[in-house]
Design a protein around this motif. Sequence first.
Motif, PDB file in Angstrom:
ATOM      1  N   CYS A 138     -43.921  29.453  25.143  1.00 39.92           N
ATOM      2  CA  CYS A 138     -43.099  30.014  24.063  1.00 39.92           C
ATOM      3  C   CYS A 138     -42.313  28.929  23.346  1.00 39.92           C
ATOM      4  O   CYS A 138     -41.984  29.072  22.169  1.00 39.92           O
ATOM      5  N   VAL A 139     -42.028  27.843  24.051  1.00 41.26           N
ATOM      6  CA  VAL A 139     -41.255  26.738  23.483  1.00 41.26           C
ATOM      7  C   VAL A 139     -42.135  25.523  23.219  1.00 41.26           C
ATOM      8  O   VAL A 139     -42.034  24.877  22.178  1.00 41.26           O
ATOM      9  N   ASP A 140     -43.016  25.208  24.164  1.00 38.10           N
ATOM     10  CA  ASP A 140     -43.811  23.979  24.083  1.00 38.10           C
ATOM     11  C   ASP A 140     -44.918  24.031  23.041  1.00 38.10           C
ATOM     12  O   ASP A 140     -45.281  23.010  22.469  1.00 38.10           O
ATOM     13  N   ASN A 141     -45.467  25.204  22.785  1.00 38.11           N
ATOM     14  CA  ASN A 141     -46.538  25.359  21.809  1.00 38.11           C
ATOM     15  C   ASN A 141     -45.909  25.616  20.435  1.00 38.11           C
ATOM     16  O   ASN A 141     -45.215  26.618  20.246  1.00 38.11           O
ATOM     17  N   ALA A 142     -46.132  24.716  19.516  1.00 38.62           N
ATOM     18  CA  ALA A 142     -45.483  24.804  18.200  1.00 38.62           C
ATOM     19  C   ALA A 142     -45.791  26.120  17.483  1.00 38.62           C
ATOM     20  O   ALA A 142     -44.895  26.713  16.861  1.00 38.62           O
ATOM     21  N   HIS A 143     -47.028  26.578  17.572  1.00 40.78           N
ATOM     22  CA  HIS A 143     -47.409  27.825  16.914  1.00 40.78           C
ATOM     23  C   HIS A 143     -46.645  29.007  17.506  1.00 40.78           C
ATOM     24  O   HIS A 143     -46.091  29.830  16.769  1.00 40.78           O
ATOM     25  N   TRP A 144     -46.623  29.092  18.819  1.00 43.88           N
ATOM     26  CA  TRP A 144     -45.927  30.206  19.471  1.00 43.88           C
ATOM     27  C   TRP A 144     -44.423  30.115  19.244  1.00 43.88           C
ATOM     28  O   TRP A 144     -43.758  31.126  19.001  1.00 43.88           O
ATOM     29  N   ARG A 145     -43.859  28.899  19.339  1.00 44.49           N
ATOM     30  CA  ARG A 145     -42.421  28.728  19.109  1.00 44.49           C
ATOM     31  C   ARG A 145     -42.054  29.219  17.711  1.00 44.49           C
ATOM     32  O   ARG A 145     -41.081  29.960  17.535  1.00 44.49           O
ATOM     33  N   ALA A 146     -42.849  28.846  16.728  1.00 47.22           N
ATOM     34  CA  ALA A 146     -42.576  29.289  15.356  1.00 47.22           C
ATOM     35  C   ALA A 146     -42.661  30.804  15.234  1.00 47.22           C
ATOM     36  O   ALA A 146     -41.832  31.424  14.544  1.00 47.22           O
ATOM     37  N   ALA A 147     -43.640  31.394  15.906  1.00 49.03           N
ATOM     38  CA  ALA A 147     -43.777  32.851  15.852  1.00 49.03           C
ATOM     39  C   ALA A 147     -42.552  33.535  16.459  1.00 49.03           C
ATOM     40  O   ALA A 147     -41.988  34.473  15.870  1.00 49.03           O
ATOM     41  N   TYR A 148     -42.129  33.076  17.635  1.00 50.74           N
ATOM     42  CA  TYR A 148     -40.944  33.668  18.275  1.00 50.74           C
ATOM     43  C   TYR A 148     -39.696  33.445  17.439  1.00 50.74           C
ATOM     44  O   TYR A 148     -38.876  34.350  17.272  1.00 50.74           O
ATOM     45  N   GLU A 149     -39.538  32.241  16.925  1.00 51.31           N
ATOM     46  CA  GLU A 149     -38.348  31.932  16.139  1.00 51.31           C
ATOM     47  C   GLU A 149     -38.317  32.696  14.818  1.00 51.31           C
ATOM     48  O   GLU A 149     -37.239  32.931  14.277  1.00 51.31           O
ATOM     49  N   SER A 150     -39.482  33.078  14.301  1.00 52.23           N
ATOM     50  CA  SER A 150     -39.497  33.877  13.073  1.00 52.23           C
ATOM     51  C   SER A 150     -39.014  35.300  13.342  1.00 52.23           C
ATOM     52  O   SER A 150     -38.533  35.980  12.442  1.00 52.23           O
ATOM     53  N   ILE A 151     -39.128  35.736  14.582  1.00 44.62           N
ATOM     54  CA  ILE A 151     -38.620  37.059  14.962  1.00 44.62           C
ATOM     55  C   ILE A 151     -37.101  37.006  15.096  1.00 44.62           C
ATOM     56  O   ILE A 151     -36.397  37.862  14.564  1.00 44.62           O
ATOM     57  N   ALA A 152     -36.620  35.989  15.832  1.00 45.14           N
ATOM     58  CA  ALA A 152     -35.176  35.831  16.011  1.00 45.14           C
ATOM     59  C   ALA A 152     -34.887  34.396  16.453  1.00 45.14           C
ATOM     60  O   ALA A 152     -35.544  33.906  17.373  1.00 45.14           O
ATOM     61  N   PRO A 153     -33.937  33.747  15.827  1.00 48.74           N
ATOM     62  CA  PRO A 153     -33.579  32.390  16.249  1.00 48.74           C
ATOM     63  C   PRO A 153     -33.146  32.375  17.717  1.00 48.74           C
ATOM     64  O   PRO A 153     -32.354  33.215  18.144  1.00 48.74           O
ATOM     65  N   GLY A 154     -33.712  31.448  18.465  1.00 49.18           N
ATOM     66  CA  GLY A 154     -33.381  31.328  19.882  1.00 49.18           C
ATOM     67  C   GLY A 154     -34.247  32.157  20.808  1.00 49.18           C
ATOM     68  O   GLY A 154     -34.140  32.038  22.028  1.00 49.18           O
ATOM     69  N   LEU A 155     -35.129  32.988  20.247  1.00 50.48           N
ATOM     70  CA  LEU A 155     -35.936  33.881  21.074  1.00 50.48           C
ATOM     71  C   LEU A 155     -36.914  33.128  21.962  1.00 50.48           C
ATOM     72  O   LEU A 155     -37.135  33.517  23.113  1.00 50.48           O
TER      73      LEU A 155
END
Length: 83
Positions: free
Chosen positions: A48-65
């Motif tokens: 969720c953090v290490d993969n740039a694509h997934w991190r961006a997806a989670y962060e687009s939902i909510a900052p810090g997610l």
Amino acid sequence: MIRLTELLAAGLSADTDRTQAEIDTQYRALVRIRPATAEEYRAIGRSCVDNAHWRAAYESIAPGLAAYRRDAIEVYAAARLRY
């Protein structure tokens, strides 16, 4: 994922009972599809953090997610998953 965003927005830490209950629900849904060891589940959390694509997806939902989900999974795996 909506419930985690609500818990994050409420300022609850990753180790609260409510957050851990939500992670438990998600883990149980996962293992109905495919069994996952503690280390495999931790890897999901880290991605969720290490993969740039997934991190961006989670962060687009909510900052810090992304980090919140990673941290909640880590707490869950350490406390409840022993294999």
